[in-house]
Design an enzyme around this catalytic site. Structure first.
Site, PDB file in Angstrom:
ATOM      1  N   HIS A  17       0.838  -1.207   0.000  1.00 31.03           N
ATOM      2  CA  HIS A  17       0.000   0.000   0.000  1.00 31.03           C
ATOM      3  C   HIS A  17       0.871   1.254   0.000  1.00 31.03           C
ATOM      4  CE1 HIS A  17      -3.146  -2.635   2.181  1.00 31.03           C
ATOM      5  NE2 HIS A  17      -3.583  -2.450   0.944  1.00 31.03           N
ATOM      6  N   LYS A  41     -16.401  -7.470   4.177  1.00 26.98           N
ATOM      7  CA  LYS A  41     -15.313  -7.961   5.024  1.00 26.98           C
ATOM      8  C   LYS A  41     -15.597  -7.643   6.487  1.00 26.98           C
ATOM      9  CE  LYS A  41     -11.743  -7.007   1.531  1.00 26.98           C
ATOM     10  NZ  LYS A  41     -10.531  -6.231   1.248  1.00 26.98           N
ATOM     11  N   ARG A  90      -1.461  -5.954  -8.201  1.00 25.53           N
ATOM     12  CA  ARG A  90      -0.369  -6.913  -8.033  1.00 25.53           C
ATOM     13  C   ARG A  90      -0.308  -7.877  -9.197  1.00 25.53           C
ATOM     14  NH1 ARG A  90      -2.683  -8.267  -2.266  1.00 25.53           N
ATOM     15  NH2 ARG A  90      -4.386  -8.353  -3.734  1.00 25.53           N
TER      16      ARG A  90
END
Length: 163
Positions: A17, A41, A90
């Site tokens: 991050h 979440k 990513r």
């Protein structure tokens, strides 16, 4: 002046991050790290703690601030005068996950999303993996900014990193 928002749950904030925040700060006049509640979440760390850890981790990055995102991201961006959303990628799975959200955000308000490819040396780091490794007693300090590993360990033990 172009303001960008780097949104996420940051549960916890990782070196990946920070890599994206640093590079976004070099591209835009200002970057707001938007700490959000993700309804899909259940966070390990509370919202206030995630904000405090993100502020500490980004304190040395010029032009970066940290705020809570409440409600729709596009509404937050509008209220802050942000013209861009920044997302770190990513790999291909991240793009597949992020693309529909970017298209929806653009269809709602016209805001664009800029994808920044993460540093390959950090591409294996994900908040979910950090939590998993810590949950099983592993040392996560190499993957997170100073103080974050202690906060995660405290949360997992039911305590507070502050004490």
């Amino acid at each position: 002046m172009t303001i960008a928002v780097l949104p996420g749950s940051f549960d916890p904030i990782t070196l990946g991050h920070l890599d994206i925040a640093r590079r976004a700060a070099s591209l835009f006049d200002g970057v707001i790290v938007g700490v959000a509640h993700n309804s899909t979440k259940t966070p390990l760390l509370g919202l206030e703690e995630r904000v405090a850890l993100a502020r500490a981790a980004t304190a040395d990055i010029d032009g970066v601030s940290v705020e809570v995102v409440d409600g729709l991201l596009v509404d937050f961006c509008s209220r802050r005068g942000a013209g861009v959303i920044v997302k770190g990628l990513r790999g291909g799975a991240d793009y597949d996950y992020e693309r529909p959200m970017a298209l929806m955000n653009r269809s709602l308000t016209g805001i664009e999303t800029v994808f920044v490819t993460g540093d390959n040396a950090l591409s294996h780091i994900a908040s979910s993996l950090v939590r998993d490794v810590a949950r099983h007693g592993g040392d996560v300090s190499a993957y997170v900014p100073d103080g974050v590993a202690d906060a995660v360990a405290a949360a997992l033990s039911g305590g507070s990193a502050a004490g």
